[in-house]
Motif scaffolding. Structure first.
Motif, PDB file in Angstrom:
ATOM      1  N   CYS A   1      -6.191   3.412   8.157  1.00 60.38           N
ATOM      2  CA  CYS A   1      -5.447   4.349   7.335  1.00 60.38           C
ATOM      3  C   CYS A   1      -4.708   5.341   8.249  1.00 60.38           C
ATOM      4  CB  CYS A   1      -6.434   5.082   6.425  1.00 60.38           C
ATOM      5  SG  CYS A   1      -5.658   6.057   5.158  1.00 60.38           S
ATOM      6  N   CYS A   2      -3.426   5.509   8.032  1.00 58.65           N
ATOM      7  CA  CYS A   2      -2.632   6.427   8.843  1.00 58.65           C
ATOM      8  C   CYS A   2      -3.110   7.873   8.635  1.00 58.65           C
ATOM      9  CB  CYS A   2      -1.159   6.314   8.464  1.00 58.65           C
ATOM     10  SG  CYS A   2      -0.105   7.549   9.261  1.00 58.65           S
ATOM     11  N   PRO A   3      -3.442   8.607   9.713  1.00 59.56           N
ATOM     12  CA  PRO A   3      -3.899   9.992   9.550  1.00 59.56           C
ATOM     13  C   PRO A   3      -2.765  10.933   9.151  1.00 59.56           C
ATOM     14  CG  PRO A   3      -3.753   9.440  11.871  1.00 59.56           C
ATOM     15  CD  PRO A   3      -3.444   8.178  11.101  1.00 59.56           C
ATOM     16  N   HIS A   4      -1.536  10.496   9.264  1.00 62.53           N
ATOM     17  CA  HIS A   4      -0.379  11.335   8.957  1.00 62.53           C
ATOM     18  C   HIS A   4       0.020  11.231   7.484  1.00 62.53           C
ATOM     19  CE1 HIS A   4       3.910  12.667   9.400  1.00 62.53           C
ATOM     20  NE2 HIS A   4       3.264  13.617  10.037  1.00 62.53           N
ATOM     21  N   CYS A   5       0.153   9.984   6.962  1.00 62.26           N
ATOM     22  CA  CYS A   5       0.630   9.815   5.575  1.00 62.26           C
ATOM     23  C   CYS A   5      -0.359   9.072   4.683  1.00 62.26           C
ATOM     24  CB  CYS A   5       1.984   9.105   5.565  1.00 62.26           C
ATOM     25  SG  CYS A   5       1.893   7.345   5.936  1.00 62.26           S
ATOM     26  N   GLY A   6      -1.412   8.491   5.256  1.00 59.13           N
ATOM     27  CA  GLY A   6      -2.417   7.793   4.461  1.00 59.13           C
ATOM     28  C   GLY A   6      -2.097   6.337   4.167  1.00 59.13           C
ATOM     29  N   SER A   7      -0.985   5.847   4.641  1.00 65.29           N
ATOM     30  CA  SER A   7      -0.607   4.460   4.404  1.00 65.29           C
ATOM     31  C   SER A   7      -1.577   3.508   5.111  1.00 65.29           C
ATOM     32  CB  SER A   7       0.813   4.219   4.927  1.00 65.29           C
ATOM     33  OG  SER A   7       1.106   2.833   4.894  1.00 65.29           O
ATOM     34  N   GLN A   8      -1.753   2.326   4.519  1.00 66.01           N
ATOM     35  CA  GLN A   8      -2.588   1.307   5.159  1.00 66.01           C
ATOM     36  C   GLN A   8      -1.739   0.207   5.789  1.00 66.01           C
ATOM     37  OE1 GLN A   8      -5.534   0.071   2.305  1.00 66.01           O
ATOM     38  NE2 GLN A   8      -6.741   1.898   2.648  1.00 66.01           N
TER      39      GLN A   8
ATOM     40  N   ARG B   1       0.562   1.788  14.932  1.00 62.39           N
ATOM     41  CA  ARG B   1       1.807   2.403  14.478  1.00 62.39           C
ATOM     42  C   ARG B   1       1.884   2.215  12.975  1.00 62.39           C
ATOM     43  NH1 ARG B   1       7.893   1.476  16.689  1.00 62.39           N
ATOM     44  NH2 ARG B   1       8.848   2.934  15.281  1.00 62.39           N
ATOM     45  N   CYS B   2       2.100   3.309  12.274  1.00 57.94           N
ATOM     46  CA  CYS B   2       2.234   3.285  10.821  1.00 57.94           C
ATOM     47  C   CYS B   2       3.617   2.722  10.471  1.00 57.94           C
ATOM     48  CB  CYS B   2       2.069   4.692  10.264  1.00 57.94           C
ATOM     49  SG  CYS B   2       2.333   4.779   8.482  1.00 57.94           S
ATOM     50  N   GLN B   3       3.648   1.758   9.578  1.00 52.42           N
ATOM     51  CA  GLN B   3       4.917   1.140   9.188  1.00 52.42           C
ATOM     52  C   GLN B   3       5.684   2.004   8.174  1.00 52.42           C
ATOM     53  OE1 GLN B   3       6.022  -1.870  10.754  1.00 52.42           O
ATOM     54  NE2 GLN B   3       4.339  -1.091  11.979  1.00 52.42           N
ATOM     55  N   GLN B   4       5.006   2.983   7.568  1.00 60.21           N
ATOM     56  CA  GLN B   4       5.656   3.860   6.593  1.00 60.21           C
ATOM     57  C   GLN B   4       6.342   5.053   7.265  1.00 60.21           C
ATOM     58  OE1 GLN B   4       6.018   3.582   3.166  1.00 60.21           O
ATOM     59  NE2 GLN B   4       5.301   1.497   3.542  1.00 60.21           N
ATOM     60  N   CYS B   5       5.580   5.795   8.090  1.00 62.33           N
ATOM     61  CA  CYS B   5       6.125   7.031   8.668  1.00 62.33           C
ATOM     62  C   CYS B   5       6.356   6.916  10.184  1.00 62.33           C
ATOM     63  CB  CYS B   5       5.198   8.209   8.361  1.00 62.33           C
ATOM     64  SG  CYS B   5       3.625   8.169   9.242  1.00 62.33           S
ATOM     65  N   LEU B   6       6.046   5.756  10.759  1.00 63.71           N
ATOM     66  CA  LEU B   6       6.260   5.454  12.178  1.00 63.71           C
ATOM     67  C   LEU B   6       5.384   6.284  13.120  1.00 63.71           C
ATOM     68  CD1 LEU B   6      10.140   4.989  12.218  1.00 63.71           C
ATOM     69  CD2 LEU B   6       8.354   3.284  11.787  1.00 63.71           C
TER      70      LEU B   6
END
Ligand code: ZN
Length: 148
Positions: free
Chosen positions: A49-56, A83-88
């Motif tokens: 889980c992305c710590p910045h936006c919560g995206s998986q 690397r988060c694919q939503q917020c990079l």
């Protein structure tokens, strides 16, 4: 989280008890180091889980090398970078796992053993004892690891 490590020992039929003990100790330490690598890898896989936006929607983007000093010897880890694919956003989840360690690389067990050895014996005896316990690296006065 389950981690499996297996040991295969090739012990001579003519080996003495002392030789068997030494080989088993060596293989055991290697197994412990491998178990630590596998444990950290299993822990990393659970951080989804992305710590910045919560995206998986994450992607592994390489690794970062980290050397840990543990009671059973040094371990070199290849920590995953995500690397988060939503917020990079990019981060290395295992860094939070090591944030409480002395200098972010010395385990509490080794630190405690070093304190006890240092308080109990002369420096040379203490470093020799720690090298025997850990099967390798000990800390010099400068804090840099020394291979024995
Ligand atoms: Zn994100």
């Amino acid at each position: 989280m389950q981690v499996q490590v297996s040991l295969i020992l090739d012990i001579s039929a003519r080996a003495s008890v002392t030789e068997m003990e030494q080989q088993i100790m060596h293989a055991g330490r290697e197994g412990m180091r491998q178990a630590m690598k596998e444990s950290v890898r299993a822990w990393e896989k659970q951080q989804r889980c992305c710590p910045h936006c919560g995206s998986q929607e994450l992607r592994v983007e390489g690794t970062v090398s980290r050397r840990l000093q543990l009671l059973f010897g040094p371990v070199r880890l290849a920590l995953r970078r995500y690397r988060c694919q939503q917020c990079l956003y990019r981060w290395c989840p295992a860094r939070s796992l090591f944030s409480g360690l002395h200098q972010q690389r010395i385990s509490p067990g080794l630190r405690q053993a070093a304190i006890l050895a240092g308080a109990s014996w002369l420096y040379r005896q203490a470093t020799h004892l720690l090298a025997e316990l850990s099967g390798g690296a000990v800390l010099q006065k400068s804090g840099e690891p020394k291979k024995v």
